[in-house]
Each structure stands twice: as C-alpha cells, then as structure tokens.
Design a protein around this motif. Structure first.
Motif, mmCIF file in Angstrom:
data_model
loop_
_atom_site.group_PDB
_atom_site.id
_atom_site.type_symbol
_atom_site.label_atom_id
_atom_site.label_comp_id
_atom_site.label_asym_id
_atom_site.label_seq_id
_atom_site.Cartn_x
_atom_site.Cartn_y
_atom_site.Cartn_z
ATOM 1 N N LEU A 139 -0.281 -7.069 -11.424
ATOM 2 C CA LEU A 139 0.543 -7.628 -12.497
ATOM 3 C C LEU A 139 1.168 -6.553 -13.381
ATOM 4 C CD1 LEU A 139 -1.869 -10.485 -13.573
ATOM 5 C CD2 LEU A 139 0.403 -10.833 -12.589
ATOM 6 N N ILE A 140 0.354 -5.595 -13.811
ATOM 7 C CA ILE A 140 0.799 -4.658 -14.852
ATOM 8 C C ILE A 140 1.298 -3.328 -14.266
ATOM 9 C CG2 ILE A 140 0.148 -3.524 -16.993
ATOM 10 C CD1 ILE A 140 0.127 -6.655 -17.014
ATOM 11 N N THR A 141 0.493 -2.689 -13.420
ATOM 12 C CA THR A 141 0.869 -1.379 -12.886
ATOM 13 C C THR A 141 2.064 -1.480 -11.945
ATOM 14 O OG1 THR A 141 -1.464 -0.721 -12.997
ATOM 15 C CG2 THR A 141 0.023 0.675 -11.708
ATOM 16 N N HIS A 142 2.011 -2.422 -11.011
ATOM 17 C CA HIS A 142 3.058 -2.539 -9.994
ATOM 18 C C HIS A 142 4.074 -3.633 -10.300
ATOM 19 C CE1 HIS A 142 0.934 0.294 -7.411
ATOM 20 N NE2 HIS A 142 -0.175 -0.359 -7.685
ATOM 21 N N GLY A 232 8.651 -8.587 -6.558
ATOM 22 C CA GLY A 232 7.470 -9.144 -5.923
ATOM 23 C C GLY A 232 6.381 -8.115 -5.683
ATOM 24 N N VAL A 233 5.140 -8.607 -5.615
ATOM 25 C CA VAL A 233 3.988 -7.769 -5.277
ATOM 26 C C VAL A 233 3.175 -8.500 -4.210
ATOM 27 C CG1 VAL A 233 1.864 -6.669 -6.071
ATOM 28 C CG2 VAL A 233 3.873 -6.716 -7.565
ATOM 29 N N VAL A 234 2.864 -7.775 -3.133
ATOM 30 C CA VAL A 234 2.105 -8.326 -2.012
ATOM 31 C C VAL A 234 0.695 -7.752 -2.044
ATOM 32 C CG1 VAL A 234 2.007 -8.625 0.487
ATOM 33 C CG2 VAL A 234 4.228 -8.377 -0.664
ATOM 34 N N ILE A 235 -0.309 -8.638 -1.978
ATOM 35 C CA ILE A 235 -1.700 -8.178 -1.942
ATOM 36 C C ILE A 235 -2.320 -8.525 -0.589
ATOM 37 C CG2 ILE A 235 -3.990 -8.406 -2.956
ATOM 38 C CD1 ILE A 235 -2.565 -9.075 -5.607
ATOM 39 N N GLY A 236 -2.463 -9.826 -0.336
ATOM 40 C CA GLY A 236 -3.109 -10.253 0.895
ATOM 41 C C GLY A 236 -2.138 -10.269 2.068
ATOM 42 N N GLN A 259 3.700 -3.333 -1.987
ATOM 43 C CA GLN A 259 2.413 -3.682 -1.394
ATOM 44 C C GLN A 259 1.458 -2.538 -1.702
ATOM 45 O OE1 GLN A 259 0.435 -2.428 1.347
ATOM 46 N NE2 GLN A 259 -0.997 -4.141 1.169
ATOM 47 N N PHE A 260 0.216 -2.839 -2.082
ATOM 48 C CA PHE A 260 -0.682 -1.777 -2.512
ATOM 49 C C PHE A 260 -2.138 -2.165 -2.279
ATOM 50 C CE2 PHE A 260 -1.270 -4.694 -5.877
ATOM 51 C CZ PHE A 260 -2.424 -4.344 -6.559
ATOM 52 N N THR A 261 -3.002 -1.163 -2.340
ATOM 53 C CA THR A 261 -4.450 -1.365 -2.391
ATOM 54 C C THR A 261 -4.917 -0.841 -3.741
ATOM 55 O OG1 THR A 261 -4.704 -1.106 -0.010
ATOM 56 C CG2 THR A 261 -6.673 -0.791 -1.354
ATOM 57 N N ALA A 262 -5.689 -1.624 -4.447
ATOM 58 C CA ALA A 262 -6.098 -1.258 -5.803
ATOM 59 C C ALA A 262 -6.887 0.053 -5.810
ATOM 60 C CB ALA A 262 -6.927 -2.377 -6.426
ATOM 61 N N ALA A 263 -6.620 0.875 -6.806
ATOM 62 C CA ALA A 263 -7.326 2.143 -6.990
ATOM 63 C C ALA A 263 -8.343 1.989 -8.117
ATOM 64 C CB ALA A 263 -6.328 3.250 -7.321
#
Length: 317
Positions: A139-142, A232-236, A259-263
């Motif tokens: 939500l916030i970073t990306h 947009g942000v893709v997680i799953g 699209q990202f993996t949380a750090a």
C-alpha cells in the motif's frame, strides 16, 4: 531442542518433529525462545519447492535448510554483537524467510525484529510479520497510497488482505474489498467502505475506478488493472504463467504496476506495532494450533480459504 525438519520437497506430510542442537547466536542476530509462529503461503511454497525457479535459492534437488518457518514471536534469550538495542527478556516479533523459526529456539536477524506492543499476545504478533509487512509495503512503499485516495483490495478477507483493509483505512483511504459473499460482513467489520462479492459480481467486468488496485489473490488480468485503477500492485499469483504474462504486459505498457516480495525490516515492523498499540489494526485469528500440529496448520492454509490468519503456539502468553 525440538524443531520441525524436512529432508525433501513435498507437502506437509514431509515435515516431522525432531531434535536438533540449540542454535548459537551470531553477530547482528538475536537468539529467540519461540512462543508462537504463523503459517503463510510462503511456507508451503518453500516446503514444496514451488515455483521450481525458487529452488535456485532453496536447493535444486533437496532443501538446503532442513528447518522451515518464517513468522515468529517470542522472548530474547541472547543478544549477539552489533544487534542493536534489544535486551534479554524482551518480547519480540519478526520474520526470517530463510527458515528455521518452526523450532523452540531461533537465531534471527535483529534487523528483522521489533518489540511487541504492550498487552499483545504472542499468537497475534507472530501472525503479523509476513502478512503485515506485505500489506504495508504494497500500500505505502509500492502503492504510494495517500490519504483520501481509493483502493480496491482483491482478496480482502485473507491474511494479507484483512490487514491491508485496516492499514489502508488507518492511512485515510477509501477501501473497496473483494471477497466471497460469506465474508462480506467480516470485511465490512474491518472498516471497508464497500464490498464486491466475487461470487455475485464478476470482478473481471467491474466498472469502478480506483486510485490503486491491490491484488493479493493473484487472479486479476492486465486489462482488469487498467480498467479499474490508475496504478496497481501485484502480490499473489495463481500460477507462474499468469504472473509472467501479467508482468510482461506491464513492462510493455504504460500502466504503472509493481510486483514485489516484502522485505523484512525493523522500521516497518515498528510501524505495524504502533498501529496495533493505537488500536488501528488487529490480527483476526481464525484458528490456533499447538506446535505439534504445524503440518496441519500449513495444510489448512494451503486450501486458500482462511479468513485472516492461522497461528501455532509453543507457549501461552
């Protein structure tokens, strides 16, 4: 010490409770006596070695690390050199995607830990790191979500989704959640302003427009993002082909999509702890298992019907 071990890739059945040497603390790390864990999709992907490309990091034929587990909460047993301001006896929570937390004791990076809020339980805070960090950073970073903006959260009743709804509201957004009809009241109780029940309305034809579209479920197409959102942000993801096509379309198009993996990092964990302490977010625990039933907990969430989170407890508190 007791720990869950695996020597090959497979389902929850390949996990067994065994005994290994208690780990030794090292520089920049904490030795934590584990009180609780939670189960995440990452656990079953790492357990099964899927997608196969992930085995480049975790072991091509057999797992490099016999110990599984990312999320944890517990008590600091020993503080390594250069591990910050943590003190022995402090209650902490955090994650380590390299594994090893499904055990009585775990050595974890101090930079991926934070103090638990006063009055919080081990089970709830063990359920916060992976899901909470993913929601916050999406939500916030990306996603760059700002107060007053609107966000559509696909998969609003799940582990990441139910925290994303609450975090978005805490940051002043208008939230539309996508979930099944049976979870409508649950998602509204989290603070969502509106709900789209995917079993009553085809989300692939939803005409609404939002500043941000957040997909935790992984079944939205590129055309869905561009129709419904400004970014947009893709997680799953439902499968690698779907994700690859989606990200290729995103790379070739002009629509801003990430699209990202949380750090894992202490500042973001501290943000989550503050939101918990202020009563702005909370973990919904659908089930709590004994550590003896960790394989059952993983099997339960793998069915992808969990409302909120599932925790596994080594001790009460």
């Amino acid at each position: 010490m007791k720990a869950y071990l695996r020597t090959r890739y497979g389902g929850p059945e390949v996990l067994h409770l065994g005994r290994v040497a208690k780990p030794t603390v090292k520089k920049g790390h904490l030795l934590v006596k584990t009180a609780a864990n939670s189960a995440n999709p990452a656990d079953w992907h790492i357990l099964r070695g899927t997608p196969v490309l992930a085995r480049l990091a975790f072991g091509l034929i057999t797992p490099k690390n016999k110990l599984l587990g990312a999320d944890f909460a517990g008590t600091v047993e020993e503080v390594g050199e250069d591990a910050g301001q943590f003190q022995v006896g402090e209650r902490v929570f955090g994650e380590d995607l390299k594994g090893g937390t499904f055990a009585e004791y775990a050595v974890v990076p101090a930079t991926a830990c934070a103090q638990m809020p006063e009055g919080s339980s081990f089970a709830t805070m063990a359920s916060m790191p992976v899901a909470g960090l993913t929601a916050l950073q999406a939500l916030i970073t990306h996603g760059k979500l700002q107060s007053g903006e609107s966000v559509l959260i696909n998969g609003a009743s799940g582990g990441v989704g139910h925290l994303a709804v609450q975090i978005a509201k805490a940051y002043g957004a208008r939230v539309t959640g996508v979930c099944s009809e049976k979870n409508r009241d649950f998602v509204l109780s989290l603070g969502a302003d509106a709900v789209i029940a995917y079993d009553e309305e085809n989300i692939h034809g939803h005409p609404g427009k939002h500043d941000l579209v957040l997909d935790t479920h992984g079944n939205l197409f590129y055309r869905d993002f561009t129709r419904m959102g400004k970014r947009g942000v893709v997680i799953g993801f439902t499968n690698m082909k779907h994700l690859a096509v989606l990200m290729l379309r995103g790379a070739l198009g002009k629509f801003p999509m990430t699209q990202f993996t949380a750090a894992a990092n202490s500042p973001d964990l501290e943000t989550l702890a503050s939101l918990v302490e202020e009563g702005k977010i909370s973990v919904h625990l659908e089930k709590t298992y004994s550590y003896r039933d960790i394989p059952k907990a993983i099997a339960y969430i793998e069915a992808m019907r969990t409302r909120g989170k599932v925790a596994m407890v080594w001790e009460e508190g």
